[in-house]
Scaffold this motif. Structure first.
Motif, PDB file in Angstrom:
ATOM      1  N   MET A  41       0.835  -1.184   0.000  1.00 35.64           N
ATOM      2  CA  MET A  41       0.000   0.000   0.000  1.00 35.64           C
ATOM      3  C   MET A  41       0.878   1.245   0.000  1.00 35.64           C
ATOM      4  SD  MET A  41      -3.002  -1.022   2.695  1.00 35.64           S
ATOM      5  CE  MET A  41      -3.970  -2.528   2.481  1.00 35.64           C
ATOM      6  N   THR A  42       0.619   2.128  -0.928  1.00 34.38           N
ATOM      7  CA  THR A  42       1.408   3.344  -1.057  1.00 34.38           C
ATOM      8  C   THR A  42       0.490   4.532  -1.322  1.00 34.38           C
ATOM      9  OG1 THR A  42       1.713   2.933  -3.435  1.00 34.38           O
ATOM     10  CG2 THR A  42       3.415   2.089  -1.944  1.00 34.38           C
ATOM     11  N   PHE A  43       1.064   5.716  -1.122  1.00 38.41           N
ATOM     12  CA  PHE A  43       0.376   6.957  -1.447  1.00 38.41           C
ATOM     13  C   PHE A  43       1.105   7.616  -2.617  1.00 38.41           C
ATOM     14  CE2 PHE A  43      -0.746   6.136   2.933  1.00 38.41           C
ATOM     15  CZ  PHE A  43      -2.096   6.451   2.976  1.00 38.41           C
ATOM     16  N   GLN A  44       0.342   8.199  -3.516  1.00 45.19           N
ATOM     17  CA  GLN A  44       0.938   8.858  -4.665  1.00 45.19           C
ATOM     18  C   GLN A  44       0.063  10.016  -5.116  1.00 45.19           C
ATOM     19  OE1 GLN A  44       1.016   5.867  -7.778  1.00 45.19           O
ATOM     20  NE2 GLN A  44      -1.046   6.364  -8.458  1.00 45.19           N
ATOM     21  N   LEU A  45       0.643  10.869  -5.962  1.00 44.00           N
ATOM     22  CA  LEU A  45      -0.083  11.981  -6.576  1.00 44.00           C
ATOM     23  C   LEU A  45      -0.266  11.664  -8.048  1.00 44.00           C
ATOM     24  CD1 LEU A  45       1.730  15.055  -4.941  1.00 44.00           C
ATOM     25  CD2 LEU A  45      -0.464  14.051  -4.288  1.00 44.00           C
ATOM     26  N   ALA A  46      -1.511  11.695  -8.512  1.00 43.71           N
ATOM     27  CA  ALA A  46      -1.772  11.385  -9.912  1.00 43.71           C
ATOM     28  C   ALA A  46      -1.191  12.451 -10.826  1.00 43.71           C
ATOM     29  CB  ALA A  46      -3.275  11.240 -10.139  1.00 43.71           C
ATOM     30  N   TRP A  47      -1.262  13.712 -10.422  1.00 42.50           N
ATOM     31  CA  TRP A  47      -0.732  14.826 -11.219  1.00 42.50           C
ATOM     32  C   TRP A  47       0.246  15.646 -10.380  1.00 42.50           C
ATOM     33  CZ3 TRP A  47      -6.456  16.244 -12.455  1.00 42.50           C
ATOM     34  CH2 TRP A  47      -6.987  15.302 -13.332  1.00 42.50           C
ATOM     35  N   PRO A  48       1.412  15.111 -10.077  1.00 44.66           N
ATOM     36  CA  PRO A  48       2.339  15.824  -9.182  1.00 44.66           C
ATOM     37  C   PRO A  48       2.855  17.137  -9.763  1.00 44.66           C
ATOM     38  CG  PRO A  48       3.408  13.920 -10.180  1.00 44.66           C
ATOM     39  CD  PRO A  48       1.967  13.826 -10.535  1.00 44.66           C
ATOM     40  N   TRP A  49       2.831  17.285 -11.083  1.00 41.70           N
ATOM     41  CA  TRP A  49       3.346  18.509 -11.696  1.00 41.70           C
ATOM     42  C   TRP A  49       2.510  19.731 -11.328  1.00 41.70           C
ATOM     43  CZ3 TRP A  49      -0.406  20.407 -14.932  1.00 41.70           C
ATOM     44  CH2 TRP A  49      -1.359  19.490 -15.385  1.00 41.70           C
ATOM     45  N   LEU A  50       1.282  19.524 -10.843  1.00 39.46           N
ATOM     46  CA  LEU A  50       0.457  20.664 -10.451  1.00 39.46           C
ATOM     47  C   LEU A  50       0.944  21.320  -9.168  1.00 39.46           C
ATOM     48  CD1 LEU A  50      -3.152  19.426 -11.296  1.00 39.46           C
ATOM     49  CD2 LEU A  50      -1.871  21.268 -12.383  1.00 39.46           C
TER      50      LEU A  50
ATOM     51  N   GLN B  20      -3.678   9.901  -3.942  1.00 37.16           N
ATOM     52  CA  GLN B  20      -4.338   8.602  -4.071  1.00 37.16           C
ATOM     53  C   GLN B  20      -3.704   7.592  -3.127  1.00 37.16           C
ATOM     54  OE1 GLN B  20      -3.600   7.823  -8.209  1.00 37.16           O
ATOM     55  NE2 GLN B  20      -5.513   8.765  -8.898  1.00 37.16           N
ATOM     56  N   HIS B  21      -4.528   6.675  -2.653  1.00 40.03           N
ATOM     57  CA  HIS B  21      -4.055   5.530  -1.880  1.00 40.03           C
ATOM     58  C   HIS B  21      -4.111   4.309  -2.801  1.00 40.03           C
ATOM     59  CE1 HIS B  21      -4.741   2.006   0.779  1.00 40.03           C
ATOM     60  NE2 HIS B  21      -3.744   2.539   1.431  1.00 40.03           N
ATOM     61  N   VAL B  22      -2.961   3.713  -3.077  1.00 40.42           N
ATOM     62  CA  VAL B  22      -2.856   2.599  -4.021  1.00 40.42           C
ATOM     63  C   VAL B  22      -2.649   1.315  -3.238  1.00 40.42           C
ATOM     64  CG1 VAL B  22      -1.649   1.672  -6.032  1.00 40.42           C
ATOM     65  CG2 VAL B  22      -1.845   4.151  -5.722  1.00 40.42           C
ATOM     66  N   GLY B  23      -3.553   0.340  -3.455  1.00 41.29           N
ATOM     67  CA  GLY B  23      -3.477  -0.937  -2.754  1.00 41.29           C
ATOM     68  C   GLY B  23      -2.516  -1.908  -3.412  1.00 41.29           C
TER      69      GLY B  23
ATOM     70  N   GLU C 117      -7.330 -29.148 -22.150  1.00 35.45           N
ATOM     71  CA  GLU C 117      -8.170 -28.046 -21.685  1.00 35.45           C
ATOM     72  C   GLU C 117      -7.343 -27.202 -20.719  1.00 35.45           C
ATOM     73  OE1 GLU C 117     -11.144 -27.495 -22.767  1.00 35.45           O
ATOM     74  OE2 GLU C 117     -11.646 -29.385 -23.765  1.00 35.45           O
ATOM     75  N   PRO C 118      -6.424 -26.373 -21.245  1.00 34.46           N
ATOM     76  CA  PRO C 118      -5.543 -25.618 -20.345  1.00 34.46           C
ATOM     77  C   PRO C 118      -6.326 -24.671 -19.457  1.00 34.46           C
ATOM     78  CG  PRO C 118      -5.388 -24.779 -22.586  1.00 34.46           C
ATOM     79  CD  PRO C 118      -6.217 -26.022 -22.652  1.00 34.46           C
ATOM     80  N   LYS C 119      -5.828 -24.514 -18.232  1.00 38.98           N
ATOM     81  CA  LYS C 119      -6.500 -23.633 -17.283  1.00 38.98           C
ATOM     82  C   LYS C 119      -6.225 -22.183 -17.635  1.00 38.98           C
ATOM     83  CE  LYS C 119      -2.803 -23.481 -13.786  1.00 38.98           C
ATOM     84  NZ  LYS C 119      -2.702 -22.011 -13.703  1.00 38.98           N
ATOM     85  N   ALA C 120      -7.010 -21.289 -17.028  1.00 39.68           N
ATOM     86  CA  ALA C 120      -6.851 -19.860 -17.277  1.00 39.68           C
ATOM     87  C   ALA C 120      -5.502 -19.383 -16.761  1.00 39.68           C
ATOM     88  CB  ALA C 120      -7.977 -19.082 -16.598  1.00 39.68           C
ATOM     89  N   GLN C 121      -4.906 -18.465 -17.497  1.00 38.72           N
ATOM     90  CA  GLN C 121      -3.627 -17.874 -17.097  1.00 38.72           C
ATOM     91  C   GLN C 121      -3.838 -16.426 -16.690  1.00 38.72           C
ATOM     92  OE1 GLN C 121      -0.825 -19.653 -16.935  1.00 38.72           O
ATOM     93  NE2 GLN C 121      -1.880 -21.482 -17.702  1.00 38.72           N
ATOM     94  N   ASP C 122      -2.991 -15.957 -15.754  1.00 40.81           N
ATOM     95  CA  ASP C 122      -3.075 -14.557 -15.338  1.00 40.81           C
ATOM     96  C   ASP C 122      -2.661 -13.671 -16.505  1.00 40.81           C
ATOM     97  OD1 ASP C 122      -3.922 -15.141 -12.844  1.00 40.81           O
ATOM     98  OD2 ASP C 122      -1.946 -15.099 -11.916  1.00 40.81           O
ATOM     99  N   ALA C 123      -3.611 -12.920 -17.045  1.00 43.11           N
ATOM    100  CA  ALA C 123      -3.331 -12.055 -18.188  1.00 43.11           C
ATOM    101  C   ALA C 123      -3.468 -10.580 -17.834  1.00 43.11           C
ATOM    102  CB  ALA C 123      -4.280 -12.383 -19.336  1.00 43.11           C
ATOM    103  N   GLN C 124      -4.098 -10.280 -16.725  1.00 46.46           N
ATOM    104  CA  GLN C 124      -4.304  -8.897 -16.349  1.00 46.46           C
ATOM    105  C   GLN C 124      -4.024  -8.731 -14.871  1.00 46.46           C
ATOM    106  OE1 GLN C 124      -8.289  -7.789 -17.415  1.00 46.46           O
ATOM    107  NE2 GLN C 124      -8.015  -8.199 -19.579  1.00 46.46           N
ATOM    108  N   SER C 125      -3.613  -7.562 -14.493  1.00 45.02           N
ATOM    109  CA  SER C 125      -3.417  -7.227 -13.087  1.00 45.02           C
ATOM    110  C   SER C 125      -3.767  -5.761 -12.891  1.00 45.02           C
ATOM    111  CB  SER C 125      -1.974  -7.499 -12.649  1.00 45.02           C
ATOM    112  OG  SER C 125      -1.071  -6.665 -13.377  1.00 45.02           O
ATOM    113  N   TRP C 126      -4.175  -5.410 -11.711  1.00 45.03           N
ATOM    114  CA  TRP C 126      -4.516  -4.040 -11.408  1.00 45.03           C
ATOM    115  C   TRP C 126      -4.280  -3.773  -9.937  1.00 45.03           C
ATOM    116  CZ3 TRP C 126      -8.994  -2.301  -8.512  1.00 45.03           C
ATOM    117  CH2 TRP C 126      -9.705  -3.345  -7.931  1.00 45.03           C
ATOM    118  N   ARG C 127      -4.175  -2.514  -9.600  1.00 47.40           N
ATOM    119  CA  ARG C 127      -3.996  -2.100  -8.216  1.00 47.40           C
ATOM    120  C   ARG C 127      -5.162  -1.192  -7.838  1.00 47.40           C
ATOM    121  NH1 ARG C 127       1.971  -0.131  -6.913  1.00 47.40           N
ATOM    122  NH2 ARG C 127       1.206  -0.639  -4.829  1.00 47.40           N
ATOM    123  N   PRO C 128      -5.926  -1.533  -6.822  1.00 49.74           N
ATOM    124  CA  PRO C 128      -7.058  -0.689  -6.437  1.00 49.74           C
ATOM    125  C   PRO C 128      -6.601   0.681  -5.987  1.00 49.74           C
ATOM    126  CG  PRO C 128      -6.630  -2.379  -4.784  1.00 49.74           C
ATOM    127  CD  PRO C 128      -5.775  -2.714  -5.964  1.00 49.74           C
ATOM    128  N   VAL C 129      -7.264   1.714  -6.491  1.00 47.11           N
ATOM    129  CA  VAL C 129      -6.882   3.109  -6.203  1.00 47.11           C
ATOM    130  C   VAL C 129      -8.048   3.808  -5.512  1.00 47.11           C
ATOM    131  CG1 VAL C 129      -6.196   5.317  -7.202  1.00 47.11           C
ATOM    132  CG2 VAL C 129      -5.317   3.186  -8.171  1.00 47.11           C
TER     133      VAL C 129
END
Length: 337
Positions: A1-10, A76-79, A287-299
């Protein structure tokens, strides 16, 4: 878990008030004299210089500006990273619980175990490997029963499989009913990933649906059926996937092969635990199993907090300004005639 600024240049906007203060002032217009009838109501120069609220208002205004710029930069708080598997297959497991499944002719090395115990052992490992797939469990004997609907909860499917007992669904074998129940549960799922793995050690001798007619219906609904015949036989030829010359006295290999061929699946023969393990491994490849194709971090957006703070400080500044503005009484003047 981290904190960040989406538009730090502002944050570069922070010194803007100082730049505005340093800019050259506009030329003052010619001053016009204004006669004020009540000079005593105005504060003196010393009173204006000693106003205690001026510095406090300045501090509040600076803090409000800083919070406003911070809100604009979108804190933002990024999970933690969450991996999303692609849509997997829908696999129904149909397991025979007829009386013959307690026959202890499945070899695991030098030890012997019952057919059902071998199925639980190997199918349990298969269930654990199918991450991202939806699995369901059907137990059949005299009739077919849905033990677990399609679910991503693999531990529950594994638990219910391990709790299955011989004779729980009767002593006979209703293969057609098991196929029909699987079709009913799979027909609403997306086409192309409807799979039934049917495991039995006997011939169909119960139920209201003929196995081959059920296979025709499965082919129409796009359900692929993999059939597995279980049971040792001394007359077996070499290789775990080749049909035995004799087979179990009750095993109808011809029907199981026809069911698989009609639906685009395959028939396998398992004579021991090792061959059953290879069969499930081969199904994993087909019948191959599903593979991890996507990942995301909750914001989680946090800009509302500094924005609310800036609004509150602005209100305090406005109230302090209104508090020090003198209210001049209106008096009527009488002119002597």
């Amino acid at each position: 878990m981290t904190f960040q600024l989406a538009w730090p240049w502002l944050l570069a906007a922070l010194p803007l008030p100082l730049l505005a203060r340093w800019l050259p002032a506009a030329p003052e217009p010619s001053r016009a004299a204004l006669r004020f009838p009540f000079p005593g109501a105005l504060p003196s120069a010393s009173e204006r210089q000693a106003a205690p609220h001026h510095r406090g208002r300045l501090v509040l205004a600076v803090l409000a500006w800083m919070l406003l710029v911070l809100a604009t930069a979108r804190p933002q708080h990024v999970g933690d990273t969450v991996h999303l598997p692609v849509v997997g297959r829908n696999i129904m497991l149909a397991v025979d619980l007829s009386g013959s499944m307690q026959t202890p002719d499945m070899r695991n090395g030098r030890a012997a175990m019952s057919r059902l115990a071998a199925v639980k052992n190997v199918a349990g490992e298969f269930i654990q490997r199918r991450e991202g797939d939806r699995l369901g469990l059907i137990l059949f004997g005299d009739q077919a029963y849905l033990q677990t609907p399609l679910t991503l909860d693999r531990p529950t499917v594994l638990t219910l499989l391990n709790e299955a007992q011989i004779g729980l669904a009767g002593q006979q074998t209703a293969i057609g009913d098991a196929i029909g129940l699987a079709i009913k549960r799979l027909r609403e799922e997306p086409a192309g990933n409807r799979v039934l793995i049917l495991l039995t050690d006997g011939a169909s001798n119960a139920g209201s649906v003929e196995p081959l007619k059920a296979a025709d219906l499965a082919a129409q609904e796009g359900v692929r059926i993999y059939t597995i015949g279980v049971g040792a036989d001394a007359a077996a030829s070499n290789g775990p996937f080749v049909a035995f010359q004799g087979g179990n006295s009750d095993l109808d290999e011809g029907a199981l092969k026809a069911i698989a061929q009609k639906t685009g699946g395959r028939y396998f023969r398992a004579s021991d635990v090792a061959s059953l393990t290879q069969i499930y491994g081969l199904i994993d490849q087909i019948e191959p199993k599903a593979q991890d194709a996507q990942s995301w971090r909750p914001v989680e957006e946090l800009y509302l907090w500094p924005l609310g703070g800036a609004l509150l400080l602005s209100i305090l500044v406005a109230l302090s300004v209104l508090r020090v503005v003198p209210v001049l009484p209106l008096r009527r003047t009488h002119h002597a005639e």
